[in-house]
Design a protein around this motif. Structure first.
Motif, mmCIF file in Angstrom:
data_model
loop_
_atom_site.group_PDB
_atom_site.id
_atom_site.type_symbol
_atom_site.label_atom_id
_atom_site.label_comp_id
_atom_site.label_asym_id
_atom_site.label_seq_id
_atom_site.Cartn_x
_atom_site.Cartn_y
_atom_site.Cartn_z
ATOM 1 N N ILE A 9 25.487 -0.458 8.189
ATOM 2 C CA ILE A 9 24.036 -0.652 8.249
ATOM 3 C C ILE A 9 23.552 -1.036 6.861
ATOM 4 N N SER A 10 22.939 -2.184 6.746
ATOM 5 C CA SER A 10 22.453 -2.640 5.448
ATOM 6 C C SER A 10 21.267 -1.797 5.011
ATOM 7 N N SER A 11 20.984 -1.838 3.710
ATOM 8 C CA SER A 11 19.858 -1.058 3.191
ATOM 9 C C SER A 11 18.544 -1.543 3.782
ATOM 10 N N SER A 12 18.427 -2.849 4.019
ATOM 11 C CA SER A 12 17.192 -3.381 4.591
ATOM 12 C C SER A 12 17.022 -2.921 6.044
ATOM 13 N N GLU A 13 18.147 -2.901 6.801
ATOM 14 C CA GLU A 13 18.064 -2.429 8.192
ATOM 15 C C GLU A 13 17.705 -0.956 8.227
ATOM 16 N N PHE A 14 18.289 -0.172 7.321
ATOM 17 C CA PHE A 14 17.989 1.260 7.267
ATOM 18 C C PHE A 14 16.510 1.493 6.966
ATOM 19 N N THR A 15 15.988 0.741 5.991
ATOM 20 C CA THR A 15 14.570 0.890 5.628
ATOM 21 C C THR A 15 13.670 0.485 6.779
ATOM 22 N N GLN A 16 13.987 -0.626 7.424
ATOM 23 C CA GLN A 16 13.168 -1.097 8.537
ATOM 24 C C GLN A 16 13.215 -0.118 9.707
#
Length: 284
Positions: free
Chosen positions: A202-209
């Motif tokens: 899970i990318s950091s951007s996906e986690f944040t979103q």
């Protein structure tokens, strides 16, 4: 309360077949139970049977890539895939359903209810909230990734589980693990989930979103909502509960003494009592 017999069936998810155990009257208020990542529909203990005996139409499913459900051909195990499966199942029930979701199943249930992806009558989140403690979540992930080569025996698997959950007595009869393990051609026992599920990064951007999305979904909840937290949980902290109360002012919180993240497995009696009491107050 007595328990009820269950029947196995299959639902059509969003491109995969979803295995389920169902019980209770066909015209009963539907309650869909969704387990956590790496688990199966059997993780609820006697909860499904208790709900069925209480007059509810209980439906406990295996998430895609888990248990007896189909594996995603395209390897899609993003949150939306689980939400799409759940929405497809609820659409067949003919009336709004109560959703009872643990961990990953709870996240899918929260999005489904908050974003109104399906007709939902109420929501029970089991040791999961919009904010979770990453240290606790990473410990779960580490356990799931720890034995890619499988186990030589059920006893070896039981030792691994016991080390992961020292608060729970090690079972003398290890045959129950066969609900979650399969003997493969290599002669070893492997956890029965699609390896691509746990292998997906899970990318950091996906986690944040995802975090923003979960907060927005919680804030948009209008249905009766209950958070059942394991008092020993390292995943849902007091800070998690405080944020939940802010986002869902009408929500209720129950702490289950002696339970860790796998609340239903740790204290099935107290879990059943809390959930059935909540459901009865919404439906009777």
């Amino acid at each position: 309360m007595t328990t009820a017999a269950l029947e196995s069936t299959m639902f059509k998810g969003a491109g995969v077949d979803i295995a389920a155990d169902t019980g209770g009257p066909a015209d009963g208020v539907p309650v869909v139970l969704l387990h956590g990542g790496g688990q199966t529909r059997f993780s609820w203990g006697a909860a499904t049977r208790h709900l069925a005996a209480g007059g509810y139409r209980a439906i406990s499913i295996d998430l895609r890539g888990h248990g007896e459900s189909g594996w995603a051909e395209d390897g899609n195990y993003r949150l939306d895939a689980f939400v799409d499966d759940l929405a497809a199942i609820v659409a067949t029930l003919g009336r709004p359903a109560f959703l009872v979701g643990a961990s990953l199943g709870g996240l899918a249930s929260l999005v489904t209810a908050g974003e109104k992806r399906a007709p939902v009558a109420g929501l029970v989140l089991v040791d999961v909230a919009p904010r979770i403690e990453m240290e606790g979540a990473e410990r779960i992930g580490a356990f799931m990734r720890a034995q890619p080569e499988g186990f030589a025996s059920l006893e070896e698997a039981a030792d691994s589980v016991s080390a992961y959950m020292p608060h729970r007595p090690r079972p003398k009869d290890t045959s129950g693990l066969l609900k979650n393990l399969r003997l493969k051609d290599d002669g070893r026992y492997h956890w029965h989930w699609d390896p691509r599920f746990i292998g997906r990064e899970i990318s950091s951007s996906e986690f944040t979103q995802n975090g923003i999305r979960l907060e927005n979904a919680a804030r948009a909840l209008t249905v009766p909502t209950l958070l059942v937290r394991g008092a020993l949980s390292a995943v849902v902290s007091e800070e998690s509960v405080a944020q939940f109360r802010e986002l869902v002012p009408h929500g209720e919180v129950v702490n289950i003494a002696g339970a860790d993240h796998m609340v239903a497995g740790d204290r099935n009696d107290m879990f059943n009592e809390a959930v059935i009491d909540f459901l009865n107050r919404q439906t009777l």
